[in-house]
Motif scaffolding. Structure first.
Motif, PDB file in Angstrom:
ATOM      1  N   GLY A  54       1.019  -1.317   0.121  1.00 54.49           N
ATOM      2  CA  GLY A  54       0.071   0.132  -0.017  1.00 54.49           C
ATOM      3  C   GLY A  54       0.966   1.079   0.137  1.00 54.49           C
ATOM      4  N   SER A  55       2.066   1.190  -0.183  1.00 57.48           N
ATOM      5  CA  SER A  55       3.098   2.349  -0.117  1.00 57.48           C
ATOM      6  C   SER A  55       2.564   3.386  -1.139  1.00 57.48           C
ATOM      7  N   GLU A  56       1.776   2.980  -2.186  1.00 54.27           N
ATOM      8  CA  GLU A  56       1.352   4.185  -3.122  1.00 54.27           C
ATOM      9  C   GLU A  56       0.475   4.909  -2.665  1.00 54.27           C
ATOM     10  N   THR A  57      -0.098   4.839  -1.076  1.00 47.90           N
ATOM     11  CA  THR A  57      -0.801   5.598  -0.834  1.00 47.90           C
ATOM     12  C   THR A  57      -0.448   6.415   0.473  1.00 47.90           C
ATOM     13  N   THR A  58       0.882   6.119   0.878  1.00 49.46           N
ATOM     14  CA  THR A  58       0.976   6.251   2.255  1.00 49.46           C
ATOM     15  C   THR A  58       2.102   7.578   2.461  1.00 49.46           C
ATOM     16  N   ILE A  59       2.335   8.055   3.691  1.00 55.76           N
ATOM     17  CA  ILE A  59       3.341   8.892   4.160  1.00 55.76           C
ATOM     18  C   ILE A  59       4.530   8.266   4.613  1.00 55.76           C
ATOM     19  N   ALA A  60       4.669   6.935   4.469  1.00 56.39           N
ATOM     20  CA  ALA A  60       5.835   6.528   4.809  1.00 56.39           C
ATOM     21  C   ALA A  60       6.870   5.988   3.739  1.00 56.39           C
ATOM     22  N   LYS A  67      16.424  -0.251  11.095  1.00 51.68           N
ATOM     23  CA  LYS A  67      15.757  -0.061  10.062  1.00 51.68           C
ATOM     24  C   LYS A  67      14.467   0.996  10.777  1.00 51.68           C
ATOM     25  N   TYR A  68      14.059   2.063  10.049  1.00 54.40           N
ATOM     26  CA  TYR A  68      13.527   2.918  10.502  1.00 54.40           C
ATOM     27  C   TYR A  68      12.384   3.810   9.389  1.00 54.40           C
ATOM     28  N   ALA A  69      11.602   4.364  10.052  1.00 50.17           N
ATOM     29  CA  ALA A  69      10.491   5.047   8.879  1.00 50.17           C
ATOM     30  C   ALA A  69      10.727   6.545   9.067  1.00 50.17           C
ATOM     31  N   ILE A  70      10.529   7.007   7.669  1.00 52.73           N
ATOM     32  CA  ILE A  70      10.471   8.590   7.585  1.00 52.73           C
ATOM     33  C   ILE A  70       9.043   8.976   7.119  1.00 52.73           C
ATOM     34  N   LEU A  88      -4.573   3.455   2.591  1.00 50.45           N
ATOM     35  CA  LEU A  88      -5.325   4.665   2.935  1.00 50.45           C
ATOM     36  C   LEU A  88      -5.778   4.362   4.651  1.00 50.45           C
ATOM     37  N   ALA A  89      -6.061   3.137   5.077  1.00 52.08           N
ATOM     38  CA  ALA A  89      -6.477   2.981   6.305  1.00 52.08           C
ATOM     39  C   ALA A  89      -5.355   3.173   7.422  1.00 52.08           C
ATOM     40  N   PHE A  90      -4.048   2.750   7.006  1.00 52.25           N
ATOM     41  CA  PHE A  90      -3.154   2.688   8.102  1.00 52.25           C
ATOM     42  C   PHE A  90      -2.123   3.867   7.815  1.00 52.25           C
ATOM     43  N   THR A  91      -2.324   4.784   6.666  1.00 54.18           N
ATOM     44  CA  THR A  91      -1.629   6.204   6.670  1.00 54.18           C
ATOM     45  C   THR A  91      -2.166   7.008   7.631  1.00 54.18           C
TER      46      THR A  91
END
Length: 400
Positions: A159-165, A176-179, A268-271
């Motif tokens: 779902g990375s095509e929808t997210t802020i991460a 390993k970390y998230a931006i 879309l849900a988890f973002t």
């Protein structure tokens, strides 16, 4: 967890939830095909494009149609093909140099979650050339517009095509970390089931379970909204109805398209509503041992749901009733057991292992600290756990 840390975590999460309606979330515009993408790029006065992919996709010829369409439209295409699973800071820095050397104006991510994560991080570094990736880890550290980004997923899961991460692994420390920031949400996406047809059954299974984990963690967390509840329930239903179909028959285009939709909706849900300890633990395992993210999620999901216990029984029953797996008058605890067993059965049917083969007991204490640091206070989990609490989950999935 001591009372002061609990108060801090819950206050932090409450403020973020209150802020959701006021934050600049947006959904990427879905394009029908490569011709539509070509026209969109022309409208934005773009001519030189960085395509982020990997050698496997290129060797399979999956990139050919995109490349031919864009080159026929007069675009100059530059392909960065060194992306690895769990993309590294080295990948990103190479991509940035390649982008700048070729005077690119936009980025296309063509591939799975790792490729989309890499492309987003490249965009972040281009937007903030004086900031390292490590300095942008966490939330709202990019704060500048990245080059126009289009995502074309070749797996149905992240779902990375929808997210802020964007999730990145430090090449030296393996941390390993998230931006996370709003400029990382892609501008456009293309969901093409034909690109997923050649996925091996195991990859189909684990990426699909990644989508399921996104939707479930968003639903059971404390930041669920009216819209994310709708997205999560539909995504869960689509996964349960279609994942085993595509596992058995990878050429079922209808089911493949529905899995892409499930992944998109779960994104879309988890973002907005975030994930939880399943992801925090999975990220620690991916960083340390390069364990595939979807597989780690699939293995961990039932164990984490059981550990949450009665705190999530009500929500798991809601999902169970929505799916038609139990009657509305089924007791909450029984409904929860039915739902978790359904996940375990799906894992079994797709031969997903029950343990993390690479996990070593002597690493668990440090891994648990890493997961706890990622999750608290950001993730609005149903129950707050310390690193010591999380160690019990690692032990359950450790084969030794």
């Amino acid at each position: 967890m001591n009372i002061f840390k609990k108060i801090y975590c819950r206050t932090y999460q409450f403020i973020l939830k209150i802020a959701i309606p006021f934050l600049p979330y947006h959904e990427p515009k879905l394009l029908d095909d490569y011709e539509a993408l070509s026209q969109t790029l022309k409208q934005n006065d773009i001519k030189r494009i960085l395509v982020v992919a990997d050698k496997t996709l290129i060797s399979l010829g999956l990139l050919d149609n995109l490349k031919n369409t864009l080159e026929s439209g007069g675009f100059d295409i530059y392909i960065y093909d060194k992306t690895v699973a769990n993309p590294t800071t080295d990948n990103v820095e190479e991509g940035v140099v390649f982008y700048n050397e070729n005077h690119c104006q936009a980025i296309i991510a063509f591939g799975g979650g790792s490729i989309m994560d890499c492309a987003k991080a490249i965009g972040a570094r281009i937007a903030r050339p004086k900031k390292s990736l490590n300095q942008m880890q966490g939330i709202l550290k990019v704060r500048k517009k990245i080059p126009l980004l289009t995502c074309i997923p070749t797996t149905a899961g992240t779902g990375s095509e929808t997210t802020i991460a964007s999730v990145i692994t430090d090449s030296k420390t393996r941390h390993k970390y998230a931006i996370n920031d709003f400029p990382l949400i892609p501008s456009f996406a293309i969901l093409d089931a034909k690109l997923t047809v050649g996925l091996p059954p195991h990859i189909t299974a684990t990426t699909g379970m990644d989508a399921l984990t996104h939707a479930i963690e968003a639903y059971i967390g404390n930041s669920l909204t009216k819209s994310t509840k709708k997205y999560a329930l539909e995504a869960i239903s689509l996964v349960f109805d279609n994942l085993f179909k595509v596992y058995e028959n990878g050429r079922d285009l209808t089911a493949r398209q529905k899995m892409l939709k499930a992944s998109y909706l779960a994104g879309l849900a988890f973002t907005k509503s975030y994930v939880g300890y399943v992801h925090a633990i999975a990220h620690s395992l991916g960083g340390k041992y390069n364990v595939a993210h979807g597989e780690a999620n699939a293995i961990l999901l039932p164990f984490v749901l059981k550990k949450y216990g009665k705190k999530i029984h009500k929500k798991l029953k809601q999902i169970c009733v929505y799916l038609g797996l139990c009657a509305p008058d089924t007791p909450k605890e029984e409904a929860s057991e039915i739902f978790i067993r359904h996940i375990e059965k799906l894992n079994d049917l797709m031969s997903i292992p029950k343990y993390i083969e690479k996990l070593k007991k002597e690493d668990i204490e440090e891994l648990a600290k890493t997961a706890e640091k990622e999750a608290n206070p950001l993730y609005p989990v149903p129950v707050l756990y310390t690193a010591k609490d999380l160690q019990t989950i690692y032990l359950q999935v450790c084969k030794d």
